[in-house]
Write a protein that holds these residues in place. Structure first.
Motif, PDB file in Angstrom:
ATOM      1  N   ASN A   6      46.610  49.380  35.106  1.00 19.64           N
ATOM      2  CA  ASN A   6      45.505  48.895  34.273  1.00 19.64           C
ATOM      3  C   ASN A   6      45.482  47.380  34.164  1.00 19.64           C
ATOM      4  O   ASN A   6      44.447  46.794  33.818  1.00 19.64           O
ATOM      5  N   ALA A   7      46.602  46.730  34.442  1.00 21.78           N
ATOM      6  CA  ALA A   7      46.647  45.270  34.396  1.00 21.78           C
ATOM      7  C   ALA A   7      45.807  44.654  35.505  1.00 21.78           C
ATOM      8  O   ALA A   7      45.574  43.438  35.508  1.00 21.78           O
ATOM      9  N   MET A   8      45.328  45.479  36.436  1.00 15.98           N
ATOM     10  CA  MET A   8      44.529  44.979  37.554  1.00 15.98           C
ATOM     11  C   MET A   8      43.039  44.858  37.206  1.00 15.98           C
ATOM     12  O   MET A   8      42.252  44.371  38.007  1.00 15.98           O
ATOM     13  N   PHE A   9      42.658  45.292  35.998  1.00 15.75           N
ATOM     14  CA  PHE A   9      41.268  45.113  35.586  1.00 15.75           C
ATOM     15  C   PHE A   9      40.926  43.628  35.557  1.00 15.75           C
ATOM     16  O   PHE A   9      41.710  42.810  35.065  1.00 15.75           O
ATOM     17  N   SER A  10      39.749  43.309  36.052  1.00 16.93           N
ATOM     18  CA  SER A  10      39.307  41.925  36.065  1.00 16.93           C
ATOM     19  C   SER A  10      39.237  41.386  34.632  1.00 16.93           C
ATOM     20  O   SER A  10      38.650  42.001  33.752  1.00 16.93           O
ATOM     21  N   GLY A  11      39.843  40.229  34.398  1.00  8.30           N
ATOM     22  CA  GLY A  11      39.814  39.599  33.086  1.00  8.30           C
ATOM     23  C   GLY A  11      40.810  40.148  32.083  1.00  8.30           C
ATOM     24  O   GLY A  11      40.835  39.699  30.931  1.00  8.30           O
ATOM     25  N   PHE A  12      41.661  41.104  32.508  1.00  7.28           N
ATOM     26  CA  PHE A  12      42.578  41.753  31.572  1.00  7.28           C
ATOM     27  C   PHE A  12      43.557  40.758  30.955  1.00  7.28           C
ATOM     28  O   PHE A  12      43.744  40.713  29.741  1.00  7.28           O
ATOM     29  N   ARG A  13      44.150  39.922  31.791  1.00 11.56           N
ATOM     30  CA  ARG A  13      45.139  38.958  31.284  1.00 11.56           C
ATOM     31  C   ARG A  13      44.503  38.001  30.281  1.00 11.56           C
ATOM     32  O   ARG A  13      45.067  37.721  29.215  1.00 11.56           O
ATOM     33  N   ASP A  14      43.311  37.482  30.622  1.00 17.11           N
ATOM     34  CA  ASP A  14      42.658  36.518  29.726  1.00 17.11           C
ATOM     35  C   ASP A  14      42.294  37.152  28.393  1.00 17.11           C
ATOM     36  O   ASP A  14      42.409  36.528  27.339  1.00 17.11           O
ATOM     37  N   ARG A  15      41.841  38.411  28.438  1.00 10.37           N
ATOM     38  CA  ARG A  15      41.481  39.106  27.199  1.00 10.37           C
ATOM     39  C   ARG A  15      42.713  39.290  26.311  1.00 10.37           C
ATOM     40  O   ARG A  15      42.663  39.047  25.100  1.00 10.37           O
TER      41      ARG A  15
END
Length: 363
Positions: free
Chosen positions: A290-299
């Motif tokens: 799930n960490a591969m979702f676009s924008g996940f880290r920034d969110r």
């Protein structure tokens, strides 16, 4: 002593496997059956040979994050260790295999027995995937404290580590992972467009292709012009592309009375000794599918930043390859001079039995 070891990150959806001297293979940890080819089961990566992906039926060894279907798991392991996938001789190759946090003692016991007695493994290390992820991060960032966020198929775990050891009082589990997201997407699409409740495999692919940063199969088509005709069956994804992953931040949207990832991170850190809070906030690492979702880290960063005290720095690192990050940690661990002291040998197993495994492996 050997120069290589065999690493099996035994995930509930995908197993990551290979020798420490090579890149890992990602193998579906399941058996699948297709409507069009009822007589043939597809084991692991044999699914690539299936001619019709519609109506695929999964047989999974894991339920709710724990290994309970041993017949299925043994079949998949036999495939993984065969010439068709990643053959190994456990007589001269140590094995690192992952298992879930707080794994049931009966499952731990069965796993130890299978690898020593059936696979005749000579050297075994059972370990949590979060331990390997933490070791990977510690060796590449040279830090004392790490907060590991493992967001995979069955659940999301937030685990604090202080000087390389799990701080158990701070561990948090959120019962939302890739399975919940895929099932919710099936329900939403079935309600709005067409019945896809039996199309788990196809919808899971759609979820990955539409929401992940990398398009791996097929393509996303632009909106048709007024004079263009539709040549194939199409699912129209609108707000689903962000409302589905939103469940990781608001599980209550599907009736799961738990906090989302950023809030759980803060609760986890605040459960730790006060002197470690600042260091943990500065060393948050995200891994899992799930960490591969676009924008996940920034969110995650933005929300943790807003919840943390202003005078603390916050740093959130997205693993370079979130899916294989824990497996890569196994490579680092194998190079540790003390590696063999963490393991259990078949000789020790035969002399002292399963009780030694409970003492040796910190699960």
């Amino acid at each position: 002593m050997t120069d290589i070891c065999y690493i099996l990150d035994n995930g509930a959806y995908n197993a990551k496997v290979g020798f420490s001297s090579m890149k890992p293979k990602v193998v579906p940890n399941c058996i699948m059956k297709a409507k069009s080819e009822r007589r043939r089961p597809f084991i692991g990566s044999q699914i690539d040979e299936c001619r019709d992906a519609s109506g695929l039926f999964y047989i999974l060894p894991f339920q709710k994050g724990f290994l309970i279907n041993w017949d299925t798991q043994k079949t998949v392991w036999d495939f993984i260790f065969s010439k068709e996938c990643c053959p190994v001789n456990f007589n001269d190759t140590p094995l690192i295999i992952t298992e879930p946090l707080f794994n049931f003692s009966s499952i731990q016991e069965a796993m130890t027995e299978i690898f020593f007695e059936e696979y005749e493994c000579q050297t075994l290390l059972r370990i949590n995937g979060t331990d390997l992820a933490e070791y990977h991060y510690r060796k590449t960032h040279n830090n004392d404290c790490t907060l590991v966020v493992d967001t995979g198929y069955s659940y999301t775990y937030i685990v604090p580590y202080i000087k390389g050891k799990k701080y158990r009082e701070g561990i948090k589990r959120i019962d939302v992972g890739g399975k919940v997201l895929t099932n919710h997407l099936k329900e939403v699409l079935s309600y709005r467009q067409l019945n896809v409740m039996d199309e788990t495999y196809v919808i899971n692919q759609a979820k990955e292709d539409s929401y992940y940063t990398t398009i791996r199969r097929g393509f996303l088509r632009d909106i048709l012009g007024p004079d263009e005709e539709l040549e194939q069956q199409t699912l129209r994804l609108n707000n689903e592309r962000f409302s589905i992953p939103e469940l990781l931040f608001h599980p209550s949207d599907v009736g799961i009375p738990q906090m989302g990832i950023p809030e759980a991170i803060i609760h986890c850190i605040n459960s730790c000794p006060e002197e470690n809070i600042e260091n943990l906030l500065e060393n948050i690492v995200l891994y899992g599918g799930n960490a591969m979702f676009s924008g996940f880290r920034d969110r995650v960063y933005n929300e943790v930043r807003s919840l943390a005290l202003d005078h603390f720095d916050v740093n959130v690192t997205l693993a370079a390859n979130p899916e294989t990050y824990a497996w890569e940690g196994g490579k680092y661990l194998f190079r540790d001079p003390d590696f063999y002291s963490f393991c259990m040998t078949r000789e020790e197993y035969e002399e002292e039995g399963k009780s030694l495994a409970f003492e040796r492996f910190d699960i």
